[in-house]
Design a protein around this motif. Sequence first.
Motif, PDB file in Angstrom:
ATOM      1  N   LYS A  70      67.622 -36.765 -21.987  1.00  8.79           N
ATOM      2  CA  LYS A  70      68.683 -35.856 -21.541  1.00  8.79           C
ATOM      3  C   LYS A  70      69.026 -36.109 -20.071  1.00  8.79           C
ATOM      4  CE  LYS A  70      67.915 -31.812 -24.458  1.00  8.79           C
ATOM      5  NZ  LYS A  70      67.426 -30.407 -24.450  1.00  8.79           N
ATOM      6  N   GLU A  71      67.979 -36.257 -19.235  1.00  5.66           N
ATOM      7  CA  GLU A  71      68.197 -36.495 -17.808  1.00  5.66           C
ATOM      8  C   GLU A  71      68.960 -37.804 -17.586  1.00  5.66           C
ATOM      9  OE1 GLU A  71      64.226 -36.412 -16.257  1.00  5.66           O
ATOM     10  OE2 GLU A  71      64.137 -34.227 -16.211  1.00  5.66           O
ATOM     11  N   LYS A  72      68.594 -38.806 -18.360  1.00  8.07           N
ATOM     12  CA  LYS A  72      69.245 -40.110 -18.223  1.00  8.07           C
ATOM     13  C   LYS A  72      70.717 -40.021 -18.644  1.00  8.07           C
ATOM     14  CE  LYS A  72      68.504 -44.941 -19.441  1.00  8.07           C
ATOM     15  NZ  LYS A  72      67.703 -45.878 -20.227  1.00  8.07           N
ATOM     16  N   ALA A  73      70.977 -39.289 -19.731  1.00  7.86           N
ATOM     17  CA  ALA A  73      72.348 -39.169 -20.235  1.00  7.86           C
ATOM     18  C   ALA A  73      73.235 -38.374 -19.278  1.00  7.86           C
ATOM     19  CB  ALA A  73      72.337 -38.501 -21.608  1.00  7.86           C
ATOM     20  N   SER A  74      72.672 -37.341 -18.654  1.00 12.57           N
ATOM     21  CA  SER A  74      73.480 -36.502 -17.769  1.00 12.57           C
ATOM     22  C   SER A  74      73.459 -36.998 -16.319  1.00 12.57           C
ATOM     23  CB  SER A  74      73.005 -35.050 -17.836  1.00 12.57           C
ATOM     24  OG  SER A  74      71.680 -34.952 -17.362  1.00 12.57           O
ATOM     25  N   GLY A  75      72.684 -38.045 -16.032  1.00 13.69           N
ATOM     26  CA  GLY A  75      72.649 -38.610 -14.684  1.00 13.69           C
ATOM     27  C   GLY A  75      71.845 -37.795 -13.693  1.00 13.69           C
ATOM     28  N   LYS A  76      70.957 -36.951 -14.185  1.00  9.24           N
ATOM     29  CA  LYS A  76      70.106 -36.141 -13.307  1.00  9.24           C
ATOM     30  C   LYS A  76      68.910 -36.976 -12.826  1.00  9.24           C
ATOM     31  CE  LYS A  76      71.164 -31.653 -15.345  1.00  9.24           C
ATOM     32  NZ  LYS A  76      70.608 -30.504 -16.047  1.00  9.24           N
ATOM     33  N   PRO A  77      68.200 -36.485 -11.805  1.00  3.65           N
ATOM     34  CA  PRO A  77      66.985 -37.192 -11.352  1.00  3.65           C
ATOM     35  C   PRO A  77      65.961 -37.289 -12.491  1.00  3.65           C
ATOM     36  CG  PRO A  77      67.613 -35.516  -9.761  1.00  3.65           C
ATOM     37  CD  PRO A  77      68.506 -35.344 -10.957  1.00  3.65           C
ATOM     38  N   ALA A  78      65.250 -38.406 -12.527  1.00  2.00           N
ATOM     39  CA  ALA A  78      64.348 -38.699 -13.648  1.00  2.00           C
ATOM     40  C   ALA A  78      62.978 -38.059 -13.463  1.00  2.00           C
ATOM     41  CB  ALA A  78      64.217 -40.202 -13.807  1.00  2.00           C
ATOM     42  N   LYS A  79      62.938 -36.726 -13.506  1.00  2.00           N
ATOM     43  CA  LYS A  79      61.675 -36.009 -13.313  1.00  2.00           C
ATOM     44  C   LYS A  79      60.747 -36.217 -14.512  1.00  2.00           C
ATOM     45  CE  LYS A  79      59.851 -31.403 -12.550  1.00  2.00           C
ATOM     46  NZ  LYS A  79      60.143 -29.974 -12.570  1.00  2.00           N
ATOM     47  N   ALA A  80      61.231 -36.049 -15.708  1.00  2.00           N
ATOM     48  CA  ALA A  80      60.410 -36.198 -16.906  1.00  2.00           C
ATOM     49  C   ALA A  80      59.971 -37.653 -17.077  1.00  2.00           C
ATOM     50  CB  ALA A  80      61.166 -35.733 -18.135  1.00  2.00           C
ATOM     51  N   PHE A  81      60.828 -38.566 -16.690  1.00  2.00           N
ATOM     52  CA  PHE A  81      60.526 -39.997 -16.768  1.00  2.00           C
ATOM     53  C   PHE A  81      59.273 -40.303 -15.943  1.00  2.00           C
ATOM     54  CE2 PHE A  81      61.512 -44.471 -15.555  1.00  2.00           C
ATOM     55  CZ  PHE A  81      61.709 -44.993 -16.833  1.00  2.00           C
ATOM     56  N   ARG A  82      59.231 -39.753 -14.720  1.00  2.00           N
ATOM     57  CA  ARG A  82      58.061 -39.957 -13.846  1.00  2.00           C
ATOM     58  C   ARG A  82      56.850 -39.207 -14.396  1.00  2.00           C
ATOM     59  NH1 ARG A  82      62.144 -39.485  -9.879  1.00  2.00           N
ATOM     60  NH2 ARG A  82      61.686 -37.282  -9.597  1.00  2.00           N
ATOM     61  N   GLU A  83      57.084 -38.050 -14.981  1.00  2.00           N
ATOM     62  CA  GLU A  83      55.971 -37.256 -15.510  1.00  2.00           C
ATOM     63  C   GLU A  83      55.306 -37.952 -16.695  1.00  2.00           C
ATOM     64  OE1 GLU A  83      55.046 -32.698 -16.970  1.00  2.00           O
ATOM     65  OE2 GLU A  83      56.948 -33.133 -15.967  1.00  2.00           O
ATOM     66  N   ILE A  84      56.069 -38.655 -17.509  1.00  2.00           N
ATOM     67  CA  ILE A  84      55.489 -39.424 -18.618  1.00  2.00           C
ATOM     68  C   ILE A  84      54.525 -40.466 -18.057  1.00  2.00           C
ATOM     69  CG2 ILE A  84      55.968 -41.108 -20.447  1.00  2.00           C
ATOM     70  CD1 ILE A  84      58.618 -39.662 -20.924  1.00  2.00           C
ATOM     71  N   PHE A  85      54.951 -41.131 -16.984  1.00  2.00           N
ATOM     72  CA  PHE A  85      54.089 -42.141 -16.372  1.00  2.00           C
ATOM     73  C   PHE A  85      52.803 -41.506 -15.853  1.00  2.00           C
ATOM     74  CE2 PHE A  85      52.624 -44.621 -12.716  1.00  2.00           C
ATOM     75  CZ  PHE A  85      52.378 -45.821 -13.358  1.00  2.00           C
ATOM     76  N   GLN A  86      52.912 -40.343 -15.218  1.00  2.00           N
ATOM     77  CA  GLN A  86      51.726 -39.672 -14.687  1.00  2.00           C
ATOM     78  C   GLN A  86      50.765 -39.275 -15.813  1.00  2.00           C
ATOM     79  OE1 GLN A  86      50.911 -39.610 -11.529  1.00  2.00           O
ATOM     80  NE2 GLN A  86      52.846 -40.621 -11.045  1.00  2.00           N
ATOM     81  N   VAL A  87      51.322 -38.823 -16.930  1.00  2.00           N
ATOM     82  CA  VAL A  87      50.489 -38.462 -18.087  1.00  2.00           C
ATOM     83  C   VAL A  87      49.767 -39.706 -18.610  1.00  2.00           C
ATOM     84  CG1 VAL A  87      50.587 -37.700 -20.502  1.00  2.00           C
ATOM     85  CG2 VAL A  87      51.838 -36.433 -18.754  1.00  2.00           C
ATOM     86  N   LEU A  88      50.501 -40.806 -18.757  1.00  2.00           N
ATOM     87  CA  LEU A  88      49.894 -42.050 -19.247  1.00  2.00           C
ATOM     88  C   LEU A  88      48.831 -42.568 -18.274  1.00  2.00           C
ATOM     89  CD1 LEU A  88      53.029 -43.925 -20.644  1.00  2.00           C
ATOM     90  CD2 LEU A  88      51.221 -42.794 -21.945  1.00  2.00           C
ATOM     91  N   LYS A  89      49.107 -42.446 -16.998  1.00  2.00           N
ATOM     92  CA  LYS A  89      48.154 -42.899 -15.980  1.00  2.00           C
ATOM     93  C   LYS A  89      46.867 -42.069 -16.051  1.00  2.00           C
ATOM     94  CE  LYS A  89      47.971 -43.603 -10.989  1.00  2.00           C
ATOM     95  NZ  LYS A  89      48.703 -43.389  -9.745  1.00  2.00           N
ATOM     96  N   ALA A  90      47.005 -40.761 -16.222  1.00  2.00           N
ATOM     97  CA  ALA A  90      45.835 -39.887 -16.338  1.00  2.00           C
ATOM     98  C   ALA A  90      45.031 -40.226 -17.594  1.00  2.00           C
ATOM     99  CB  ALA A  90      46.267 -38.425 -16.359  1.00  2.00           C
ATOM    100  N   LEU A  91      45.731 -40.493 -18.688  1.00  2.00           N
ATOM    101  CA  LEU A  91      45.045 -40.867 -19.933  1.00  2.00           C
ATOM    102  C   LEU A  91      44.323 -42.196 -19.758  1.00  2.00           C
ATOM    103  CD1 LEU A  91      47.805 -39.926 -22.528  1.00  2.00           C
ATOM    104  CD2 LEU A  91      45.568 -38.839 -22.282  1.00  2.00           C
ATOM    105  N   ASN A  92      44.927 -43.125 -19.059  1.00  2.00           N
ATOM    106  CA  ASN A  92      44.308 -44.426 -18.810  1.00  2.00           C
ATOM    107  C   ASN A  92      43.036 -44.279 -17.973  1.00  2.00           C
ATOM    108  OD1 ASN A  92      44.180 -47.266 -18.981  1.00  2.00           O
ATOM    109  ND2 ASN A  92      45.048 -47.430 -16.939  1.00  2.00           N
ATOM    110  N   GLU A  93      43.072 -43.403 -16.973  1.00  2.00           N
ATOM    111  CA  GLU A  93      41.905 -43.173 -16.120  1.00  2.00           C
ATOM    112  C   GLU A  93      40.784 -42.488 -16.892  1.00  2.00           C
ATOM    113  OE1 GLU A  93      43.414 -41.135 -12.721  1.00  2.00           O
ATOM    114  OE2 GLU A  93      44.390 -42.944 -11.944  1.00  2.00           O
ATOM    115  N   GLU A  94      41.147 -41.633 -17.858  1.00  2.00           N
ATOM    116  CA  GLU A  94      40.138 -40.994 -18.722  1.00  2.00           C
ATOM    117  C   GLU A  94      39.402 -42.018 -19.543  1.00  2.00           C
ATOM    118  OE1 GLU A  94      41.620 -38.001 -21.343  1.00  2.00           O
ATOM    119  OE2 GLU A  94      42.432 -36.810 -19.711  1.00  2.00           O
ATOM    120  N   GLU A  95      40.146 -43.000 -20.044  1.00  2.00           N
ATOM    121  CA  GLU A  95      39.572 -44.047 -20.883  1.00  2.00           C
ATOM    122  C   GLU A  95      38.521 -44.858 -20.142  1.00  2.00           C
ATOM    123  OE1 GLU A  95      40.389 -45.249 -24.195  1.00  2.00           O
ATOM    124  OE2 GLU A  95      41.192 -43.229 -24.418  1.00  2.00           O
ATOM    125  N   MET A  96      38.750 -45.079 -18.850  1.00  2.00           N
ATOM    126  CA  MET A  96      37.848 -45.924 -18.062  1.00  2.00           C
ATOM    127  C   MET A  96      36.637 -45.184 -17.661  1.00  2.00           C
ATOM    128  SD  MET A  96      40.372 -47.972 -15.629  1.00  2.00           S
ATOM    129  CE  MET A  96      41.434 -49.219 -16.252  1.00  2.00           C
TER     130      MET A  96
END
Length: 175
Positions: free
Chosen positions: A149-175
Motif C-alpha cells: 500500500k505504501e509503495k502504491a501510494s508513494g508514502k515512506p516505506a515504514k513497513a518495508f523497513r520493518e519487515i527487514f528488522q523482523v527478518l534481521k531479528a529472526l536471523n539473530e535468534e537462529e544464530m
Amino acid sequence: MARKNQKAPWEEEEEIIWVSKTELKRDMEELQKLGEELASLKPSVLEKFPLSEDLAEAIKDAQRFKNEARRRQLQYIGKLMRFEETEPLQAALDKVRNKHSQATAELHKLEQLRDRIVEEGDSAIGDAVELFPSADRQRLRQLARQAAKEKASGKPAKAFREIFQVLKALNEEEM
C-alpha cells in the motif's frame, strides 16, 4: 700443488641467493602495511591475535598516537614485524575480514527475502517461515500488505523497513 681457488670435490657449493635492495624494501613495506592493519583493529579483536608482548605494546601505543608520532610508531611496528611469524597473523586478519564480508552477505540475503515478500506475498512468506520456523506468518502478511500500500501510494516505506528488522531479528535468534 693444489690451486687456491679449487674446492675439494667432496665439498658442496652453497648457492647464494641475491636479493635486491628494492625487493627488501618492498617486503618491509608489506610488513608495515600488515602492522597498520593490525593497529586499525579494535583492542578486543587484537586480543585474539598471536602477538608478541613487544608488538602488542607497540600496536597499543600506535592506536593512541596521532599524526607524525603514529607514522613513526608504524615504522617501528614494521621493524618489529621482521622478527615475527607473519603467516599466523595474516591468517587471523583474513579471518576477521571474512567475518565482516559474511555478515554483509547475510544482510544482502535478508534484503532479497524482504523484497520477495513484498513482491510475491504468501509464497515468499512461506519460504521465510520455512527458513525461520519461529516467524509470525500473520505479522509478515500484515507488513507485506502495508508495504505494498505504501509503495502504491508513494508514502515512506515504514513497513518495508520493518519487515527487514523482523527478518534481521529472526536471523539473530537462529544464530
